[in-house]
Design a protein around this motif. Structure first.
Motif, PDB file in Angstrom:
ATOM      1  N   GLY A  65      39.750  48.896  39.075  1.00  0.00           N
ATOM      2  CA  GLY A  65      40.060  46.905  39.300  1.00  0.00           C
ATOM      3  C   GLY A  65      39.558  46.898  40.398  1.00  0.00           C
ATOM      4  O   GLY A  65      40.290  45.566  40.684  1.00  0.00           O
ATOM      5  N   VAL A  66      39.281  47.404  41.525  1.00  0.00           N
ATOM      6  CA  VAL A  66      38.243  46.914  42.883  1.00  0.00           C
ATOM      7  C   VAL A  66      37.733  45.828  42.328  1.00  0.00           C
ATOM      8  O   VAL A  66      36.938  45.722  41.736  1.00  0.00           O
ATOM      9  CB  VAL A  66      38.216  47.549  43.459  1.00  0.00           C
ATOM     10  CG1 VAL A  66      38.723  46.424  44.874  1.00  0.00           C
ATOM     11  CG2 VAL A  66      39.313  48.173  43.915  1.00  0.00           C
ATOM     12  N   LEU A  67      37.674  44.346  42.956  1.00  0.00           N
ATOM     13  CA  LEU A  67      36.763  43.024  42.753  1.00  0.00           C
ATOM     14  C   LEU A  67      35.972  43.150  43.658  1.00  0.00           C
ATOM     15  O   LEU A  67      36.408  43.705  44.279  1.00  0.00           O
ATOM     16  CB  LEU A  67      37.681  41.757  42.410  1.00  0.00           C
ATOM     17  CG  LEU A  67      39.034  42.200  41.757  1.00  0.00           C
ATOM     18  CD1 LEU A  67      39.822  40.474  41.596  1.00  0.00           C
ATOM     19  CD2 LEU A  67      38.877  41.971  39.944  1.00  0.00           C
ATOM     20  N   GLU A  68      34.925  42.566  43.088  1.00  0.00           N
ATOM     21  CA  GLU A  68      33.599  42.199  44.552  1.00  0.00           C
ATOM     22  C   GLU A  68      33.742  41.759  45.393  1.00  0.00           C
ATOM     23  O   GLU A  68      32.893  41.526  46.330  1.00  0.00           O
ATOM     24  CB  GLU A  68      32.481  41.912  43.220  1.00  0.00           C
ATOM     25  CG  GLU A  68      31.167  41.723  44.047  1.00  0.00           C
ATOM     26  CD  GLU A  68      29.982  41.166  43.636  1.00  0.00           C
ATOM     27  OE1 GLU A  68      29.262  40.804  43.803  1.00  0.00           O
ATOM     28  OE2 GLU A  68      29.972  40.815  41.522  1.00  0.00           O
ATOM     29  N   LYS A  69      34.179  40.693  44.902  1.00  0.00           N
ATOM     30  CA  LYS A  69      35.083  39.500  45.894  1.00  0.00           C
ATOM     31  C   LYS A  69      35.673  39.653  46.738  1.00  0.00           C
ATOM     32  O   LYS A  69      35.519  40.106  47.760  1.00  0.00           O
ATOM     33  CB  LYS A  69      35.157  38.128  45.323  1.00  0.00           C
ATOM     34  CG  LYS A  69      36.647  38.178  44.909  1.00  0.00           C
ATOM     35  CD  LYS A  69      37.586  37.288  44.778  1.00  0.00           C
ATOM     36  CE  LYS A  69      39.426  37.778  44.179  1.00  0.00           C
ATOM     37  NZ  LYS A  69      40.232  37.049  44.645  1.00  0.00           N
ATOM     38  N   ASP A  70      36.639  40.577  46.976  1.00  0.00           N
ATOM     39  CA  ASP A  70      37.685  41.345  47.424  1.00  0.00           C
ATOM     40  C   ASP A  70      36.662  42.772  48.975  1.00  0.00           C
ATOM     41  O   ASP A  70      37.055  42.323  49.738  1.00  0.00           O
ATOM     42  CB  ASP A  70      38.778  42.053  47.169  1.00  0.00           C
ATOM     43  CG  ASP A  70      39.482  41.316  46.518  1.00  0.00           C
ATOM     44  OD1 ASP A  70      39.830  39.991  47.046  1.00  0.00           O
ATOM     45  OD2 ASP A  70      39.970  41.593  45.213  1.00  0.00           O
ATOM     46  N   MET A  71      36.038  43.418  47.785  1.00  0.00           N
ATOM     47  CA  MET A  71      34.289  43.855  48.929  1.00  0.00           C
ATOM     48  C   MET A  71      34.147  43.680  49.797  1.00  0.00           C
ATOM     49  O   MET A  71      34.245  44.277  51.154  1.00  0.00           O
ATOM     50  CB  MET A  71      33.615  44.923  47.957  1.00  0.00           C
ATOM     51  CG  MET A  71      35.494  46.460  46.724  1.00  0.00           C
ATOM     52  SD  MET A  71      33.520  47.148  45.601  1.00  0.00           S
ATOM     53  CE  MET A  71      33.348  48.073  47.375  1.00  0.00           C
ATOM     54  N   THR A  72      33.309  42.563  48.902  1.00  0.00           N
ATOM     55  CA  THR A  72      32.491  41.849  50.500  1.00  0.00           C
ATOM     56  C   THR A  72      33.145  40.613  51.414  1.00  0.00           C
ATOM     57  O   THR A  72      32.145  41.414  52.283  1.00  0.00           O
ATOM     58  CB  THR A  72      31.608  40.763  48.827  1.00  0.00           C
ATOM     59  OG1 THR A  72      32.722  39.123  48.979  1.00  0.00           O
ATOM     60  CG2 THR A  72      30.736  40.996  48.215  1.00  0.00           C
ATOM     61  N   LEU A  73      34.338  40.844  50.707  1.00  0.00           N
ATOM     62  CA  LEU A  73      35.272  40.017  52.329  1.00  0.00           C
ATOM     63  C   LEU A  73      35.656  41.399  53.256  1.00  0.00           C
ATOM     64  O   LEU A  73      35.604  41.319  54.684  1.00  0.00           O
ATOM     65  CB  LEU A  73      36.491  38.979  51.756  1.00  0.00           C
ATOM     66  CG  LEU A  73      37.204  38.519  52.742  1.00  0.00           C
ATOM     67  CD1 LEU A  73      36.348  37.889  54.354  1.00  0.00           C
ATOM     68  CD2 LEU A  73      37.893  37.367  51.701  1.00  0.00           C
TER      69      LEU A  73
END
Length: 278
Positions: A65-73
C-alpha cells in the motif's frame, strides 16, 4: 570597477590577479567559482482531486500500500540532505532546490521552471514504476530512463547523465538484490497525425526549462526507479513482493535507500565537476 563574465556552468572557476604598475609581482589574487545548481523533482503529489493534465497525483502502488508519490518525496528529501551534507563536508559551492518538499502536486511546466529560474545545471526527476497490464502483470523489474527523442535540442546530453545515474543506482541495489537491472529507455512522446506532440514528460521539456539550441545548460535525468508493484499478482502471498521488501518494508530498506541516494548524489556531483558538455 572591473566586470568579469564567467560562463554560468556549475563549479566553473576563474582566478584574477591584480598588479599595480611599478610592482613586479601581483599584490592580490581573487578566486571566483560559479555555484553548481541541482533541482530535484519528486514525481506526483497531493490527492486524487489534485490530478492535473500534466501531472497525476499518483500512479504506482506497492503490494503493502505504499504510494509512489510518497516514495518519490521520501527519496528526494534524502537526496537533498545527502547533497547538502557532501556540500558541507567538501566545501562545495553547491545549491540544491526541490520542486516540492510537501505532499502537493504541481504542473509539469512549473516543475521545469524551477530549474530554469534557478540556473540549474542538473534537473533530477524521480518516479517509481508499475506494470499492471499485459499478459504478466506485476512481474516486471528494473530501472529505466524516460526521454524525449525529438522535441529536445540535445537529448543525448540528458541520456548520458541518466545512464550514469541509473548504472550507479543499479550498482547500489545489486548487493541487496541481484535482480536489479538497467531495464530500458522509454520515449514517452506521442504525436498526432499532423506530427504535433500530444503527450510527453513536460518536466523534461526544453521548451519549459529554457534550453535552446545555442544555450542549453540544463541536463535532465528523468528516471523510473524499479517496479514497486512487483509481486502484487499474488495478493495473499507477500513473500514474493521483492521490490516492496527491498525499498519499503524489509529490514534493509533504510540501508538500501541510503545506498541509492548516495550513489545518485555522487553521480550528479561528478557530472557537474566534469562538465561533459560545457
Amino acid at each position: 570597477a572591473i566586470r568579469v563574465n564567467v560562463p554560468p556552468i556549475g563549479f566553473n572557476q576563474v582566478r584574477i590577479t591584480i598588479q599595480i604598475e611599478g610592482y613586479t609581482t601581483p599584490i592580490n589574487l581573487i578566486d571566483m567559482e560559479v555555484p553548481a545548481v541541482v533541482v530535484i523533482d519528486p514525481g506526483h503529489g497531493g490527492l486524487e482531486k489534485d490530478t492535473l493534465a500534466s501531472s497525476s497525483w499518483n500512479n504506482a502502488v506497492s503490494p503493502s500500500g505504499v504510494l509512489e508519490k510518497d516514495m518519490t518525496l521520501d527519496y528526494r528529501l534524502a537526496l537533498r540532505d545527502s547533497l547538502c551534507a557532501r556540500r558541507e563536508q567538501d566545501k562545495l559551492n553547491l545549491r540544491v532546490f526541490m520542486t516540492r518538499d510537501q505532499d502537493v502536486n504541481l504542473p509539469a511546466d512549473e516543475r521545469a521552471h524551477k530549474a530554469r529560474d534557478n540556473g540549474a545545471d542538473v534537473l533530477f526527476v524521480l518516479h517509481f514504476n508499475s506494470n499492471d497490464n499485459g499478459t504478466k502483470p506485476h512481474q516486471s523489474r528494473g530501472t529505466l530512463e524516460v526521454y524525449r527523442v525529438t522535441s529536445n535540442v540535445h537529448p543525448e546530453e540528458d541520456t548520458e547523465l541518466s545512464i550514469n545515474l541509473i548504472d550507479r543506482m543499479v550498482g547500489a541495489i545489486s548487493p541487496f538484490d541481484a535482480r536489479a537491472n538497467h531495464r530500458a529507455r522509454v520515449n514517452y512522446e506521442v504525436k498526432g497525425k499532423n506530427g504535433k506532440l500530444l503527450v510527453g514528460p513536460g518536466v523534461s521539456s526544453d521548451l519549459n526549462n529554457g534550453n535552446t539550441e545555442s544555450y542549453h545548460p540544463i541536463r535532465t535525468a528523468y528516471i523510473e526507479g524499479e517496479f514497486i508493484d512487483f509481486g502484487a499478482n499474488t495478493p495473499k502471498d507477500h513473500t514474493d513482493d521483492a521490490v516492496d521488501i527491498l525499498l519499503n518494508i524489509g529490514p534493509n530498506a533504510e540501508t538500501v535507500k541510503t545506498a541509492i541516494v548516495n550513489a545518485i548524489r555522487d553521480g550528479i556531483i561528478q557530472d557537474m565537476q566534469v562538465q561533459p558538455h560545457s
